[in-house]
Design a protein around this motif. Structure first.
Motif, short mmCIF file in Angstrom:
data_model
loop_
_atom_site.label_atom_id
_atom_site.label_comp_id
_atom_site.label_asym_id
_atom_site.label_seq_id
_atom_site.Cartn_x
_atom_site.Cartn_y
_atom_site.Cartn_z
N ARG A 289 -75.55 8.42 18.80
CA ARG A 289 -74.94 7.82 17.61
C ARG A 289 -75.17 6.30 17.56
O ARG A 289 -74.72 5.64 16.62
CB ARG A 289 -73.43 8.09 17.59
N GLN A 291 -73.87 4.20 19.78
CA GLN A 291 -72.62 3.58 20.17
C GLN A 291 -72.49 3.59 21.69
O GLN A 291 -73.15 4.35 22.39
CB GLN A 291 -71.43 4.37 19.58
N ASP A 328 -68.21 0.02 13.09
CA ASP A 328 -69.50 0.08 12.38
C ASP A 328 -69.94 1.51 12.12
O ASP A 328 -70.83 1.74 11.29
CB ASP A 328 -70.59 -0.63 13.20
N ASN A 329 -69.33 2.48 12.81
CA ASN A 329 -69.73 3.88 12.64
C ASN A 329 -68.55 4.78 12.95
O ASN A 329 -68.33 5.18 14.10
CB ASN A 329 -70.91 4.22 13.55
N THR A 330 -67.76 5.10 11.94
CA THR A 330 -66.56 5.91 12.14
C THR A 330 -66.66 7.29 11.51
O THR A 330 -65.68 8.04 11.48
CB THR A 330 -65.32 5.19 11.56
N GLU A 331 -67.83 7.65 11.00
CA GLU A 331 -68.02 8.97 10.39
C GLU A 331 -68.61 9.94 11.42
O GLU A 331 -69.47 9.57 12.21
CB GLU A 331 -68.95 8.86 9.18
#
Length: 358
Positions: A289, A291, A328-331
């Motif tokens: 992802r 992350q 920045d990327n919570t989906e």
């Protein structure tokens, strides 16, 4: 435990020669989230002062972390009477920063504190009696150089004190102007429902619950989140990184275990083969992802609409900056969520699952 202070780190800049001016762009970083159906908004990530803001850490480093947090939109600082070590020192250190750095910005900040765990010796320094909660709040306000806190929590359920008394003490804290909102922490779903009913009857804004929640500790999914939804309450979760287990620190295994046992409330029995296998599998998901493991863990708890905010601890600006990167990327795709469930099915860590009822 004693409340007196031991030896302090030397404070290099205690006279605060360099005045603090907050960054003008501090509100632009992310969207703030509503606590239940209340009017209170919190940042998705809040800064907790549990272990890295006592007399065990250099004061200048603490101050640097808090300044960076506020400059980057973290407007909520979460404390409790016995945070340190030693007890009370986190509130005292925060109070020094409040007096010198943050006083002009008090109306832009949400500050919370709690009482419920042991604070001083004798029969009047723990659990949920009115005498303890209200006396502790007065002491917390004095240590933090504040006239009021935004949220005052009952830190644990007390089976030996009528819940009406405990919630009544929160009601008094609000009506006296010493707190704006009331909260509870580590209450079961059943006790949460009872507390909310008592508070509603008193007209007290009991708006928030602070439970432990992470990919490795999911007790809130067994009824508590539904209870909060049904009563229009929000959740602000603590230990979303499972006391550091959900970071890259322990991917190597044994070396990390040796370091971790120095940390309170996390023992060697946490580092089971199942947990370490889960951590490695989760790290693989995070890498795909784009992350870090910590960012994945924070994004995962924040995916739940009931969760208003996640409380993190940070011992450095670098840690704080990494954690903020989670936003920045919570989906998540359904496939990713299923893979996370599979990776953690045999793992789990305990601690604070309505532990105050034990």
């Amino acid at each position: 435990m004693p409340t007196g202070h031991g030896a302090r780190f030397e404070v290099v800049n205690d006279d605060f020669r360099a005045p603090y001016v907050a960054d003008n762009s501090r509100w632009a970083g992310f969207s703030y989230r509503r606590v239940g159906n209340s009017g209170l908004l919190l940042p998705p990530i809040s800064l907790g002062l549990w272990y890295n803001f006592g007399d065990n850490r250099p004061f200048d480093v603490q101050r640097e972390v808090l300044r960076y947090a506020f400059d980057h939109g973290i407007s909520h600082f979460d404390l409790a009477n016995n945070y340190g070590p030693p007890y009370g020192s986190a509130e005292e250190n925060f109070g020094r920063m409040m007096a010198k750095d943050f006083r002009p910005y008090r109306n832009e900040m949400v500050i919370s504190t709690k009482a419920g765990w042991d604070m001083w010796t004798g029969p009047y320094g723990r659990l949920g009696p009115r005498k303890y909660l209200l006396t502790s709040l007065d002491e917390s306000l004095s240590r933090m150089n504040l006239d009021y806190v935004d949220i005052f929590y009952s830190h644990r359920f007390d089976a030996d004190t009528p819940l009406e008394e405990t919630i009544g003490a929160l009601h008094t804290a609000v009506t006296s102007g010493k707190a704006m909102y009331a909260g509870i922490s580590s209450y079961s779903a059943e006790r949460t429902a009872e507390a909310k009913k008592i508070a509603d009857d008193l007209g007290t804004p009991l708006i928030i619950h602070q439970p432990a929640y992470s990919m490795l500790n999911r007790w809130v999914e067994d009824g508590l989140l539904t209870t909060l939804d049904d009563r229009d309450m929000g959740a602000i979760v603590f230990t979303p990184l499972a006391q550091g287990l959900l970071t890259g620190k322990y991917l190597g295994g044994a070396d990390g275990v040796a370091r971790a046992t120095d940390r309170p409330s996390i023992g060697g029995d946490t580092f089971t083969k199942e947990n370490l296998d889960a951590v490695r599998a989760l790290n693989d998901i995070a890498t795909r992802r784009g992350q870090t493991l910590a960012q994945l863990a924070l994004a995962w708890v924040l995916r739940t609409p009931t969760v208003t905010s996640a409380v993190i601890g940070a011992s450095s600006v670098g840690q704080l900056k990494e954690n903020l990167g989670a936003l920045d990327n919570t989906e998540f795709t359904e496939a990713e969520l299923a893979e996370i469930d599979a990776a953690t099915s045999a793992a789990g860590v305990g601690g604070w699952e309505a532990s105050s009822e034990l």
